[in-house]
Write a protein that holds these residues in place. Structure first.
Motif, short mmCIF file in Angstrom:
data_model
loop_
_atom_site.label_atom_id
_atom_site.label_comp_id
_atom_site.label_asym_id
_atom_site.label_seq_id
_atom_site.Cartn_x
_atom_site.Cartn_y
_atom_site.Cartn_z
N ASP A 161 0.45 -1.55 0.42
CA ASP A 161 -0.34 0.00 -0.23
C ASP A 161 0.81 1.42 0.36
N THR A 162 2.24 1.36 0.32
CA THR A 162 2.97 2.34 0.60
C THR A 162 4.04 2.03 -0.90
N ALA A 163 5.01 1.24 -0.23
CA ALA A 163 6.09 1.14 -1.48
C ALA A 163 5.84 0.38 -2.79
N GLY A 164 4.81 -0.35 -2.40
CA GLY A 164 4.31 -1.11 -4.27
C GLY A 164 3.83 0.13 -4.98
N LYS A 165 2.63 0.92 -3.91
CA LYS A 165 2.60 1.75 -5.15
C LYS A 165 3.47 2.71 -5.65
N ALA A 166 4.57 2.55 -5.03
CA ALA A 166 5.72 4.02 -5.49
C ALA A 166 6.18 3.61 -6.95
N VAL A 167 6.55 2.28 -6.40
CA VAL A 167 7.16 1.52 -7.75
C VAL A 167 6.41 1.62 -8.64
N LEU A 168 4.79 0.69 -8.60
CA LEU A 168 3.75 0.91 -9.55
C LEU A 168 4.30 2.09 -10.73
N LEU A 169 3.96 3.18 -9.88
CA LEU A 169 4.06 4.26 -10.12
C LEU A 169 4.90 4.90 -10.84
#
Length: 721
Positions: free
Chosen positions: A296-304
């Protein structure tokens, strides 16, 4: 000793209840962590199916594609292939040169006969044209050229050159030298030399990469996770390239760039997620809950981050050059597969490993927190003294960027091919015995009715040394082919003026082509498309950052600083490769320009990498700002949380790219130094100095967004409740 999960309650227990209100990526993480076997089996199937095609990659990928589709020179080549026995720019020229005998001597004639036999035995060779007096026999009579016409497309002609050049070389005797040359042989030598150099550089970079990974992750188990992502992503992407190559030709360079980006982004993404997962696991003690928070945090940044990389590279597809487009395709495939593995396979593995992710940790390694005290202290220093450090970083970047104003580009000269390769040696023989411009023979296709007027213009044109008799198409299509020898080397800028003048003065239906002109047309297409490609990349990058960060000013700061790092990298490229500074140290002969695909392709690659670090840093800053509403805590917290990731990832990338500086061929050397300098400047001067300073100076305004924009944009939050 490691303090990874000391005191964490129930660290081996299953989470008794699902986390509350997870986002889409959190729900994905929760599912993958609870279905390790299914996720692993799915990836094993993907890797096995696609990876089965990977061993074919070097044999099926193409070696040509360096052309501007639809250009005048490509039209001439197509006419020559169809109507003139393949006497096109892609034909293979075999130079037979004797030290002491005339071409009419029996010994030399015997060698020419063997050359002819070798060419005729290959089905990809069309009409074989023997040496012609006054055209392909030198004035001293000791050097002759046998022409093997092109009966296949340019990619197959490069493969034919690869197969024929060594058997032809072996026909040499003590007195007679035989060398294959021409555009197809040059691209064969060029691709072989560059492929070997890139593989050597990648092998050299692995020990450094592994050392940095162990230090960055703090444990041997965690350090192996980026390699898991890299292998999965690379096997899938290379196998996909092989499959796509059966539909459309794919440049062999696509494989090299796919490997490079799979490794680089696999490290970046794994670092970001693993560090966050460790801290979440230490806090909650539950594996699935830690995975959900991480996604929900780092994964979102990786996706973007992955989306910004894909968007930046997709703009390269606007360039009408197959080789450039397919290199972008190779990188995009590797990014897509590594991103997919990061968002599915990695969380599943982390959920399975739990505290074992910290196994075999280095002494005194803290794996229970994301924050780095050193980078937090650095953030506090920047907050107290922003101008002191910001002005210095800005001055260095501007000083390095200024030389870009005088940057010159051109397509590579014969100097990019090793001196002992067939194409370069044959090129030198042609130039020595037929004239400076002979390797860049122009081909002019004209309707039969305009031949006289065309010849008249050619014979009186400045920059043309000789004109051969027109040859009519044997199939009666009404076209004639005229060959003209320019007075300058094919890489001389004066040839551009000659071609431009001819196109203006020749009859309206006459077309100017030839291998050298194809290079000129490709460069013109690259130059014409560069502003559009760069503009699209900047606009799309800004839009993605705006969606991610929900604030126009901070999105603009991210794009502008990326542009500054790119300009500085190209400024350094101009000083080294155009002006020749450090050429003795780096072991190359400067061409006086940067290779023509650099501005478009390198810009897209640099911007993609810079956006990667930008998203990591600014997403952390936004997360802290969402929690506290304090600009100071946003800056310091972002550096404390992401500074170590940016530093370690950049160190790996710089090590990988700079190993290419050791390559003998010039293009990998250019790429390695320009990209390595770009990452060095972007990570250490912009992400860790200038961008935090700009956030400090703009304060709350950096995160302000008008109400109408908030209503338009989808809500994106990085904080985990």
């Amino acid at each position: 000793m490691s303090t990874a999960t000391a005191g964490a309650p129930g660290r081996n227990a299953e989470d008794p209840s699902p986390p509350s209100r997870p986002g889409p990526l959190g729900r994905l993480g929760h599912w993958t962590a609870g279905h390790f076997k299914q996720v692993l089996l799915g990836w094993l199937v993907v890797v096995a199916v696609l990876g089965a095609f990977a061993p074919q990659v070097t044999s099926v990928l193409s070696g040509a594609g360096w052309q501007s589709n639809g250009s005048e020179s490509v039209k001439v080549r197509e006419l020559a292939e169809k109507h003139f026995g393949g006497n096109a720019s892609s034909a293979i020229q075999v130079v037979v040169s004797s030290r002491s005998h005339q071409a009419s001597d029996p010994a030399v004639r015997h060698v020419i006969a063997e050359v002819t036999e070798e060419l005729e035995a290959d089905g990809r060779i069309g009409e074989v044209v023997p040496p012609q007096a006054g055209a392909t026999i030198s004035r001293d009579g000791r050097t002759a050229i046998v022409l093997g016409g092109a009966a296949a497309n340019t990619d197959d002609m490069v493969r034919a050159a690869e197969d024929l050049k060594e058997p032809l070389r072996k026909l040499s005797t003590d007195d007679v030298t035989v060398r294959a040359t021409g555009a197809s042989v040059m691209w064969s030598d060029f691709n072989t030399a560059n492929l070997e150099a890139m593989i050597r550089a990648e092998i050299l970079s692995w020990p450094v990469t592994l050392a940095v990974l162990v230090v960055a992750f703090g444990s041997l188990v965690a350090a192996g996770l980026p390699l898991l992502l890299t292998m999965a992503g690379l096997a899938a992407s290379v196998g996909s390239l092989v499959l796509i190559s059966h539909v459309t030709p794919i440049s062999i360079w696509a494989m090299d760039f796919a490997l490079m980006f799979a490794l680089a982004l696999g490290i970046d993404y794994a670092l970001f997620l693993v560090i966050r997962y460790r801290a979440a696991l230490a806090r909650s003690g539950y594996r699935q809950r830690a995975v959900v928070e991480t996604m929900d945090t780092a994964g979102k940044a990786v996706l973007l981050s992955g989306l910004t990389v894909l968007v930046s590279l997709s703009a390269v597809m606007l360039v009408p050059a197959p080789a450039v487009r397919t290199m972008a395709v190779g990188i995009m495939l590797s990014v897509a597969f590594v991103l997919a593995a990061t968002l599915t396979l990695l969380p599943a593995v982390l959920g399975k490993l739990g505290p074992n992710v910290n196994k075999w940790a280095l002494p005194r390694t803290r794996t229970d927190r994301t924050d780095s005290p050193r980078f937090a202290a650095w953030g506090e220093r920047l907050w107290r003294q922003p101008l002191r450090y910001g002005v210095l970083a800005l001055a260095v970047l501007i000083a390095l960027a200024v030389p870009v104003l005088g940057l010159k580009t051109a397509m590579p000269s014969i100097k990019v091919v090793p001196e002992d390769d067939s194409s370069r040696q044959g090129y030198a023989l042609v130039q020595e015995h037929f004239g400076e411009g002979a390797p860049g023979m122009l081909q002019i296709a004209a309707p039969d009715a305009q031949v006289a007027a065309t010849v008249e213009v050619l014979t009186s044109a400045e920059g043309i040394e000789g004109v051969m008799p027109a040859r009519q198409a044997a199939d009666g299509t009404g076209w004639s082919l005229i060959q003209a020898t320019p007075s300058v080397d094919p890489s001389d800028p004066a040839l551009t003026d000659t071609v431009r003048t001819l196109r203006a003065d020749l009859p309206a239906d006459a077309l100017v082509g030839g291998a050298a002109v194809e290079n000129l047309d490709l460069k013109e297409a690259l130059d014409d498309k560069a502003p559009l490609v760069i503009g699209v990349i900047l606009v799309l990058g800004f839009v993605l950052l705006l969606i991610a960060l929900q604030a126009p000013l901070v999105a603009a700061l991210g794009v502008i600083t990326n542009l500054l790092a790119t300009a500085a990298a190209f400024g350094v490229g101009r000083l080294i490769f155009q002006d020749g500074h450090l050429s003795n140290l780096l072991g190359f002969e400067p061409q006086g320009f940067l290779d023509g695909w650099g501005p478009v392709f390198f810009f897209a690659m640099i911007f993609a990498i810079a956006m990667d670090y930008t998203v990591f840093l600014l997403s952390s800053a936004k997360e802290h700002y969402e929690r506290t509403g304090d600009p100071r805590k946003a800056v310091v917290g972002a550096l404390a949380q992401s500074g170590r990731v940016v530093f370690a990832a950049a160190a790996v990338m710089v090590a990988v790219f700079f190993t290419f500086a050791l390559a003998d061929p010039l293009p990998p050397k250019e790429m390695g130094i320009v990209l390595g300098v770009a990452v060095l400047l972007d990570a250490f001067l912009i992400r860790l100095v200038l961008l935090p300073v700009l956030l400090r100076l703009t304060g709350r305004a950096a995160w302000w967004s008008p109400a109408w924009l908030r209503r338009v944009l989808p809500e994106v939050r990085f904080s985990h409740d």
